[in-house]
Design an enzyme around this catalytic site. Structure first.
Site, short mmCIF file in Angstrom:
data_model
loop_
_atom_site.label_atom_id
_atom_site.label_comp_id
_atom_site.label_asym_id
_atom_site.label_seq_id
_atom_site.Cartn_x
_atom_site.Cartn_y
_atom_site.Cartn_z
N PHE A 112 -10.38 42.94 21.90
CA PHE A 112 -11.05 41.91 22.70
C PHE A 112 -12.24 42.56 23.41
O PHE A 112 -12.11 43.63 23.99
CB PHE A 112 -10.07 41.30 23.70
N ASP A 183 -2.87 47.03 24.40
CA ASP A 183 -3.11 45.74 25.05
C ASP A 183 -2.21 44.71 24.36
O ASP A 183 -2.32 44.50 23.15
CB ASP A 183 -4.60 45.37 24.92
N TYR A 208 -1.37 34.48 31.17
CA TYR A 208 -1.76 33.07 31.12
C TYR A 208 -1.73 32.51 29.70
O TYR A 208 -1.98 31.34 29.50
CB TYR A 208 -3.14 32.84 31.75
N LYS A 209 -1.42 33.36 28.71
CA LYS A 209 -1.36 32.89 27.32
C LYS A 209 0.09 32.48 27.01
O LYS A 209 0.55 31.45 27.48
CB LYS A 209 -1.86 34.00 26.38
N ARG A 355 -9.21 28.90 15.29
CA ARG A 355 -7.97 29.61 15.61
C ARG A 355 -6.91 28.65 16.13
O ARG A 355 -7.20 27.80 16.98
CB ARG A 355 -8.31 30.66 16.68
#
Lengths: 396, 396
Positions: A112, A183, A208-209, A355
């Site tokens: 990311f 990560d 938060y995912k 996605r």
């Protein structure tokens, strides 16, 4: 396969099929009332005494333990705070201090961007010849040479869902004398992770995912227990101090991973997350993984049967794919907006990735088929319009 | 003097006189419902689309502008995020890069320890002879020599309330070629601040004290507008990138102070703060300061009349005192606990400081007299007990 669906635990909007829980998880039903109670009964009534009486002070470690159980880490090895980007900085800076004779951070270009940016900022700050080296995901193994101080990778690629093998990469990194930072942004709550078995020194992630902690929920950091009392925290905040309320003038790092705490923890945000994490108490991560793969396989089969315009961008082999399926399409941005407008929420990632995330706590097989019907309608009938969607997506 | 009392805007517990708003501000009445609505209507209904539709993405700058107006800074010069400690790190690291030929950070031992710890962590991270030099508050002016890269001070001492003269110190720092960083933790919302007039390069602060943003409300950073497009952010997160949603592999700093954004902003926490900040729209900071001084002068006069055991630790001259009054007492910790148990909430700071904050939005003259009566009762009748209060205070 055990049924792990718990749709009733979430407040999902009507007429929406939410395939973007890998970007922002939905609202757990129990969260609003509990956050409300925290504000009224703790902040409002206890005021400053809430730090002790409601144990706000212990919350970053208490919630850290809840995350630890999801990622195969022991109690006391994970602490919450700030954001994933800050946690990346902490892991990298501490990692470099463990290998002072080396100067290179190795990562891949599927990482990311914020992770790469944080590394770039750190390297620039340090000067003295420090360097960020970035290669393609499939070239990482060959690039782990004996000048690498720290290997930093995101286990699951945010665009394609391609999954590194944590254990193999970590073993090679260690064989070459490098420190390993993982990560877990697209892993925690998405698939089984075994930090202890991986033997990696550090892991970081967001909540938060897949963990449904809400927009801006704090990040986490794991430090391997045998190192936790020796790593040097570059972000030496008072809540990582051994005795913060002595107000000493000099920093003395706290015990274990507690030293990775920095400033005052975000109590309201952590309360939402703590409630969200309670949903994981009875989830077997192997069952979750099996359910996720079943949904993804169904989605790939039905899209390939019904939507010829889309090209699979994710690995076809489920074993090396996270919990998302991505497709390439030249007009992906506009097409995704048209799909979203019809109630199927996925997201777009530049330059051409559509996605879709699969989250078996609240998505089932019927949702997948319904989503495919809408995607097919949009794609096969050209219901997308480049001109209608000029503004870039701002989803995270 | 204009009446600026707005007690009804806060949910204050019964039978409590809250003289600790300089540690954690009380709950503004409007906050719970608005946070509830944000969770249900934005997170719950919009899901990922909230970043655009509810403009979560613009919130750190939008709330930053609300803070800017309180500290005499122009719109677009302040941004919110993370914690005060992280903001200290950002200001210091950027400040050092503006004076690459020098190696010393100067601060004073009245600064909040976390600021000193963050500086210590940064200096240790950088190596290359970087140094944190700490002197007594009254020696700062003499210590600003031509080897100082950055002077970092908290305007109002967290223990004594002693106030530096921002303009004079900044002028001297600049005359000696140093960069100036002010911590406004005990200034923002407590007294008039004029960042523009001060000419300082950086300011940082927190929002859970006088600004009533709630436990763990985010920090803020101000960058002087003429520098904002040139400073190098060491914490180079993706939301400080010029085009975060391009997902470039290389970092390009955002426009102005936006580059000081790091990771995903804490939307729930920022929403509580945004509502709390609305209370400041009609507050004249000069009126607030006059009201604060009147309350403090009354408190000092009544305590000195009625409570002989307490020795004033704050400056007697209101012009060089913030919005708190502190007293020395050998058994201050136990005495403060006894006072708190009787409904007057102040706090203790090691080694012997009993600290009381004055916040004219919800404290009036009658509260001061009532508080003095309780303090006098505890102190004059020895109602405190060292043995009963062994646990150290954990208030922030």
């Amino acid at each position: 396969m055990a049924d792990i669906l718990k749709k009733d635990a979430f407040l999902l909007p009507e007429n929406v099929i939410y395939l973007d829980g890998n970007s922002l998880g939905p609202l757990p039903r129990a969260v609003p009332a509990r956050v409300q109670a925290m504000m009224a009964d703790e902040w409002g009534e206890m005021l400053i005494r809430g730090w002790n009486k409601a144990d706000w002070m212990g919350q970053p470690s208490r919630v850290g333990d809840m995350v630890a159980r999801i990622i195969g880490a022991p109690d006391g090895s994970v602490v919450m705070g700030d954001t994933l980007s800050i946690k990346v900085f902490q892991a990298l800076s501490s990692g470099l201090k463990l290998r002072k004779d080396r100067r290179v951070i190795l990562s891949d270009n599927g990482n990311f961007p914020s992770d790469l940016y944080m590394a770039e900022g750190l390297v620039k700050l340090l000067e003295q010849g420090y360097e960020l080296r970035t290669v393609a995901p499939e070239e990482v193994m060959d690039a782990i040479s004996e000048d690498i101080a720290v290997v930093m990778l995101t286990e699951v690629d945010y665009r394609t869902g391609r999954k590194h093998d944590m254990k193999t990469v970590t073993e090679l990194a260690h064989a070459k004398g490098a420190v390993m930072v993982w990560d877990l942004a697209h892993s925690a709550g998405a698939l089984p992770v075994d930090m202890t078995a991986s033997n990696a020194e550090f892991a970081v992630g967001c909540t938060y995912k897949y963990l449904n902690g809400g927009p801006g929920a704090p990040g986490f950091i794991y430090v391997r227990p045998d190192l936790a009392d020796t790593v040097e925290p570059a972000l030496a905040g008072w809540l990582g101090h051994r005795q913060p309320f002595e107000f000493d003038l000099s920093y003395a790092p706290g015990h274990g991973v507690e030293r990775m705490r920095v400033g005052t923890p975000p109590v309201i945000q952590l309360t939402a997350l703590e409630v969200a994490m309670e949903l994981w108490a009875d989830v077997d991560m192997n069952d979750l993984r099996a359910a996720s793969i079943a949904l993804q396989e169904q989605f790939i089969a039905e899209i390939e049967r019904d939507v010829p315009a889309l090209t699979l961008a994710s690995p076809r082999d489920a074993a090396i794919r996270g919990s998302q399926v991505s497709w390439r399409f030249e007009h992906g941005y506009a097409a995704m907006q048209a799909v979203i407008d019809r109630g199927v929420i996925g997201d777009f990632r530049a330059p051409d990735i559509m996605r879709f995330g699969f989250t078996p706590l609240y998505i089932d097989s019927a949702d997948v088929s319904a989503a495919v019907r809408i995607i097919a309608d949009v794609m096969n009938n050209n219901l997308w319009d480049d001109d209608a969607y000029k503004v870039k997506s701002r989803v995270t």
